[in-house]
Write a protein that holds these residues in place. Structure first.
Motif, PDB file in Angstrom:
ATOM      1  N   PHE A   1      31.076  25.444  46.259  1.00 40.63           N
ATOM      2  CA  PHE A   1      31.177  24.398  47.282  1.00 40.63           C
ATOM      3  C   PHE A   1      31.919  23.181  46.739  1.00 40.63           C
TER       4      PHE A   1
ATOM      5  N   ALA B   1      35.541  24.000  46.867  1.00 39.80           N
ATOM      6  CA  ALA B   1      36.058  23.972  48.234  1.00 39.80           C
ATOM      7  C   ALA B   1      36.261  22.541  48.721  1.00 39.80           C
TER       8      ALA B   1
ATOM      9  N   GLU C   1      41.031  26.521  50.090  1.00 43.06           N
ATOM     10  CA  GLU C   1      39.677  26.113  50.478  1.00 43.06           C
ATOM     11  C   GLU C   1      39.001  27.226  51.289  1.00 43.06           C
ATOM     12  N   LEU C   2      39.720  27.763  52.274  1.00 45.51           N
ATOM     13  CA  LEU C   2      39.165  28.835  53.109  1.00 45.51           C
ATOM     14  C   LEU C   2      38.843  30.069  52.278  1.00 45.51           C
TER      15      LEU C   2
ATOM     16  N   TYR D   1      35.472  29.601  50.676  1.00 47.63           N
ATOM     17  CA  TYR D   1      34.377  29.880  51.614  1.00 47.63           C
ATOM     18  C   TYR D   1      34.165  31.390  51.753  1.00 47.63           C
ATOM     19  N   ASP D   2      35.267  32.133  51.796  1.00 46.94           N
ATOM     20  CA  ASP D   2      35.150  33.593  51.868  1.00 46.94           C
ATOM     21  C   ASP D   2      34.461  34.150  50.627  1.00 46.94           C
TER      22      ASP D   2
ATOM     23  N   SER E   1      26.404  28.256  55.695  1.00 46.30           N
ATOM     24  CA  SER E   1      27.028  26.920  55.634  1.00 46.30           C
ATOM     25  C   SER E   1      28.508  27.031  55.301  1.00 46.30           C
ATOM     26  N   ALA E   2      28.849  27.969  54.430  1.00 49.63           N
ATOM     27  CA  ALA E   2      30.264  28.174  54.097  1.00 49.63           C
ATOM     28  C   ALA E   2      31.034  28.606  55.340  1.00 49.63           C
TER      29      ALA E   2
ATOM     30  N   ASN F   1      31.488  25.550  57.508  1.00 52.47           N
ATOM     31  CA  ASN F   1      32.584  24.721  56.988  1.00 52.47           C
ATOM     32  C   ASN F   1      33.934  25.339  57.326  1.00 52.47           C
ATOM     33  N   LYS F   2      33.996  26.656  57.232  1.00 49.66           N
ATOM     34  CA  LYS F   2      35.247  27.355  57.519  1.00 49.66           C
ATOM     35  C   LYS F   2      35.647  27.166  58.981  1.00 49.66           C
TER      36      LYS F   2
END
Length: 183
Positions: A77, A80, A92-93, A96-97, A117-118, A121-122
């Motif tokens: 996190f 990211a 950044e994406l 999250y993946d 949460s990821a 955020n995505k």
């Protein structure tokens, strides 16, 4: 030489002590689950910050210890959010993946919540980028992955994904789909 779990944790402590022996954090905190990443990295040195996140995840990302897994997700996190600040959205994406791949099916509830949460955020970032079809696909992913989970925090993520999908569809002028999303 391949280290077992205990050996890797001991190696981490040795690495930490050797490289950061003079810092206040090294003296006060010796456990790998402490939030050392945010404390010892100079906020102004973004390159070093990203490097430390990558180093930590590379060294400890596959260790099944629950405390280390929590720290790994925090490092991801942190990475990211740093990439967000640098306006490097594709990287950044991808982070999250990575969080979702590592933790969506974790036995620890908090790690599954972190994966949700990821995804949240995505969706936010995809919306900012105007990539609404991808955003909608991620909302569906949240519902598919966590829709049957009984944990209240995960149920909140699912509810939020359903509502947000409806809002996004409404903003795109797709009112019939918007109404269906709310059902």
């Amino acid at each position: 030489m391949e280290l077992n779990e205990a050996g890797r944790i001991a190696h981490w402590r040795e690495y930490w002590d050797k490289d950061h022996a003079g810092s206040v954090m090294a003296k006060a905190h010796r456990r790998p689950t402490d939030l050392w990443l945010e404390e010892f990295i100079d906020i102004g040195n973004v390159g070093k910050k990203l490097s430390v996140y990558d180093d930590f995840v590379g060294r400890f990302g596959n260790i099944p210890d629950p405390e280390l897994r929590e720290q790994v997700v925090r490092a991801l996190f942190g990475k990211a959010l740093t990439l967000w600040d640098l306006e490097r959205p594709d990287e950044e994406l991808a982070v999250y993946d990575d969080i979702v791949t590592r933790f969506a099916d974790a036995p620890e509830v908090q790690l599954r919540v972190d994966a949700a949460s990821a995804l949240s955020n995505k969706t936010y970032r995809l919306g900012e980028l105007g990539r609404h079809n991808e955003e909608l696909a991620v909302y569906r992913d949240v519902v598919t992955r966590f829709g049957d989970d009984l944990d209240p925090d995960l149920r909140e993520h699912v509810a939020s994904a359903l509502v947000s999908a409806g809002v996004t569809l409404g903003q795109l002028g797709r009112s019939e789909e918007e109404l269906a999303a709310y059902d």
